[in-house]
Structure formats: structure tokens, C-alpha cells
Write a protein that holds these residues in place. Structure first.
Motif, mmCIF file in Angstrom:
data_model
loop_
_atom_site.group_PDB
_atom_site.id
_atom_site.type_symbol
_atom_site.label_atom_id
_atom_site.label_comp_id
_atom_site.label_asym_id
_atom_site.label_seq_id
_atom_site.Cartn_x
_atom_site.Cartn_y
_atom_site.Cartn_z
ATOM 1 N N ARG A 1 0.855 -1.187 0.000
ATOM 2 C CA ARG A 1 0.000 0.000 0.000
ATOM 3 C C ARG A 1 0.883 1.226 0.000
ATOM 4 O O ARG A 1 1.718 1.406 0.886
ATOM 5 N N ALA B 1 1.183 5.202 0.383
ATOM 6 C CA ALA B 1 0.392 6.269 0.990
ATOM 7 C C ALA B 1 0.862 7.661 0.610
ATOM 8 O O ALA B 1 0.048 8.551 0.436
ATOM 9 N N GLY C 1 4.339 3.863 3.072
ATOM 10 C CA GLY C 1 3.070 3.138 3.065
ATOM 11 C C GLY C 1 3.152 1.942 3.979
ATOM 12 O O GLY C 1 3.629 2.045 5.115
ATOM 13 N N SER D 1 1.589 1.378 10.153
ATOM 14 C CA SER D 1 1.493 1.910 8.785
ATOM 15 C C SER D 1 1.936 3.357 8.778
ATOM 16 O O SER D 1 1.824 4.059 9.782
ATOM 17 N N GLU E 1 1.465 7.120 6.832
ATOM 18 C CA GLU E 1 0.455 7.851 6.078
ATOM 19 C C GLU E 1 1.023 9.052 5.339
ATOM 20 O O GLU E 1 0.456 9.491 4.348
#
Length: 393
Positions: free
Chosen positions: A142, A144, A158, A195, A197
Motif C-alpha cells: 500500500r 500512501a 506506506g 502503517s 500515512e
């Protein structure tokens, strides 16, 4: 016509959200969908590959439905085929900053303009291959946020999934060739998942912000900030909020010339309050120089963007009453010492709807005392409108 009232006995629609773990994307599109009377009784299915983000999206969407007393039904799944089965419509998340959630099979571009007006592009498929190269057991990636340093090298923050857990990941890519230079995966001190951001880069410092938590444990999320040098050697880290009954999340950061870090985000207790939290930390992230919170009379607000002027004043952009009636664009100014100078909330005036979506997209400082906030609103007639606000510092 979608504005028509449904007839008695009319079958409800099924609408699937693919990549629903993107907080900003999901809440905005859901409110758009439910603004039409004919769709207000729909079955809404949220699908994402990240269980933690899917749970947060479910809570957010259920709050939207409950606040406006829509008859819509909400459920979640991690199976894309199940979500799409018999669906009358679907919304697929490709890229929405600052909370994108990328399926490993989705080819998504992230781009940012550098000072010479070249566009650097990194796609999620390439990021996934980098992760697999580092660890053959790595799961979906992912992406970000993305930032550039003074040499044009690219930093991507991410997370990725490994053995069922989400881990905050930061990579450095050569801007000239697009080859991976360095990588780091964060291991929390408290909890087993994390995580990133957002990113901030200045001089020799790279700062990543986000959160860390224990999978499956409600109320365990703590705000996270990690500082690296440009070779991605970790220099300092802080998990803030450990031991609190509340949960915390850092959304954005800015670095001053001495290496001190200013962050903003959210501190909340489910169904009780949400506060904007803003603080200054020293260059080693050991000392909180000052910390302040902002909670309006309505008890709900969150910080999303942060900027700092030459005099040291700090400006925060965010949302008042997120996902609730009378949602508004929020802008706050603090002095260099952390004292709040002013706070402004904006909703459409005459002809506007106080129940429309009013989410800030960004905050920048002008060269002549202006504070500019961009976003969007919805008029009383249901027309979506671009919004640009200017405040005097």
C-alpha cells in the motif's frame, strides 16, 4: 431519476466499494451515493485486502448511515468476487491522497512534480516487486505518500502485509533511473502492526508519520513518528499515546531548519470525542516541546495538514464534525510557542447545505500573508463545487 423517491416494494440496489480501506475515498463517495433518495436503501458492501483498514472504514460508514438515519444496509468482505456478485454498481479506489489503499493486482500510478517540472512516477506493481525482492513472503503493498529530496531521489511511504500483519514501509528510489536504493520496514515497540500515512523531507532528514497498534485489539492504536537520514538509517522514533484510553494517529508533519518536527493528527475515543492534536518535538523526538489539542463544542475534529511560516507560526488544516451533520473545513493557527491564535470553520453560506461534504484537500502558505485552503463542497441543490479559502495570517 436518482432524485425520485423509491416506490413501495422497490428492490434495493447493491453497491460494492473495492479498495474501501481508503478512508477519504470511501466516506466521500458513500455520502455522494446516499445523497440520492433512490439509493438510500441500498446494500453497501465494503471490500479491501487489509482487515484493519476495512474495520475502520466500516465504523466510519456506519457512523455516516446512523447520523443521517439512512435505511442502507452495510456489510464487509475481503473477497472481491463476493463483493461484486450481483452488484448493481461498484466504486473502485485507484488513488486518493492521503489514504490510498492499493490492491496488489491493481496498477496504480503515484506522481509528483519536481522543481524542473518533470514528473516522477512509481506504480504499485513496481513497489510490490521491490517488496517481494526484499522478502519472498511479503504480501500486498500500500503506497500512501511520496516525497522528493533536493537531488531528485524519491521516497515512498506506506505499508505491506506479511504473515497477516500490516507493517509500515519506507523506500528510497533513485530519481534518475527509478532503481531501488534503500528500504526500511518498521517494527513497533508496542503492538504488532503499523502503517505510514505521510512523509516530510528537509535537508538530511526524512520523517514518516502514521500509527502502530495490536491487531485485533480495540483501542490499541498509537500515533507514530519515525525520523531517518537520507540513507534511511533510523535516527529516532516515537510512539505517542501508549497507555492512554484514547487512540491516536499522526497524519502530517513539517520539519524546521533545526530538525525539530511539528505534527498534527487525531486523538479520539470511539463515540465520545475526536480532537485535533498538534505538537512540536525536538530533533531527536525525545522531548515534546509543546503539545496542544483542539476540540470544538460539538466534540469532533481532526487535523490533516500542517504548515509553518518563517516566524515559526504553525497552521493546521482539518475537518470539524467529520462524517457528521454540519461537517466543516477547519483551519487553525498556533504561535511558535503553541498558543492558539485563531480557529476558523467554514461551511457553505446562503444556498449551501450544512450537511454536504466539506473536506479539505490541502493547505499552503502564500508569500504575502495568505493561508490558502482547498477542498470541495456541495450546494443546497446538490451541485459539487470546488472551494478555495483564503485567510489572513
Amino acid at each position: 431519476c436518482l432524485n425520485q423517491q423509491p416506490q413501495k416494494g422497490f428492490l434495493m440496489f447493491k453497491i460494492a466499494f473495492i479498495g474501501a480501506g481508503s478512508f477519504g475515498f470511501t466516506r466521500t463517495v458513500l455520502k455522494d451515493v446516499l445523497s440520492y433518495p433512490l439509493l438510500q436503501g441500498s446494500e453497501i458492501v465494503l471490500m479491501d485486502i487489509h482487515a484493519g483498514r476495512l474495520e475502520m472504514a466500516q465504523q466510519c460508514c456506519q457512523r455516516i448511515i446512523d447520523a443521517r438515519e439512512y435505511p442502507a444496509k452495510l456489510r464487509t468482505t475481503m473477497d472481491r468476487r463476493e463483493a461484486l456478485k450481483d452488484a448493481d454498481g461498484n466504486a473502485a479506489q485507484l488513488f486518493v491522497n492521503p489514504w490510498p489503499c492499493l490492491d496488489a493486482e491493481t496498477y496504480v500510478n503515484i506522481a509528483k512534480l519536481d522543481t524542473e517540472h518533470d514528473i516522477y512516477v512509481l506504480n504499485a506493481d513496481d513497489l510490490q516487486r521491490l517488496l517481494i525482492t526484499s522478502n519472498p513472503d511479503a504480501g500486498p503493498a500500500r503506497a500512501a505518500d511520496l516525497a522528493l529530496d533536493g537531488k531528485g531521489d524519491i521516497y515512498v511511504a506506506g505499508s505491506y502485509e506479511y504473515l497477516g500483519l500490516e507493517g509500515a514501509a519506507l523506500f528510497k528510489v533513485a530519481g534518475a533511473k527509478g532503481t531501488k536504493l534503500k528500504g526500511d520496514v518498521y517494527e513497533p515497540r508496542h503492538g504488532d502492526a503499523s502503517s505510514y500515512e505521510a512523509l516530510a523531507v528537509r535537508g538530511s532528514s526524512v520523517v514518516a508519520t502514521g500509527s502502530a497498534w495490536t491487531k485485533g485489539v480495540d483501542g490499541s492504536r498509537n500515533a507514530l513518528i519515525v525520523k531517518f537520514d537520507r540513507s534511511l538509517q533510523m535516527k529516532a522514533r516515537k510512539e505517542w499515546g501508549v497507555g492512554n484510553k484514547s487512540e491516536e494517529w499522526f497524519y502530517a508533519a513539517v520539519i524546521d531548519g533545526k530538525g525539530s518536527v511539528f505534527v498534527t493528527g487525531e486523538q479520539w475515543l470511539e463515540d465520545k470525542y475526536e480532537k485535533v492534536v498538534t505538537m512540536k518535538l525536538d530533533a531527536k523526538l525525545k522531548k515534546v516541546v509543546w503539545s496542544t489539542t483542539y476540540m470544538p463544542a460539538s466534540k469532533y475534529a481532526m487535523g490533516l495538514q500542517i504548515a509553518r511560516d518563517g516566524a515559526g507560526n504553525v497552521y493546521v488544516g482539518g475537518v470539524k464534525n467529520p462524517d457528521r451533520p454540519k461537517q466543516a473545513v477547519l483551519t487553525i493557527k498556533y504561535s511558535a510557542a503553541g498558543a492558539r491564535k485563531w480557529a476558523r470553520a467554514w461551511t457553505p453560506g446562503s444556498g449551501g447545505s450544512v450537511d454536504g461534504e466539506h473536506g479539505p484537500a490541502g493547505l499552503v502558505l502564500g508569500s504575502k500573508d495568505g493561508v490558502y485552503v482547498g477542498g470541495h463542497g456541495v450546494s443546497k441543490a446538490g451541485v459539487h463545487q470546488a472551494v478555495l479559502l483564503k485567510y489572513q495570517r
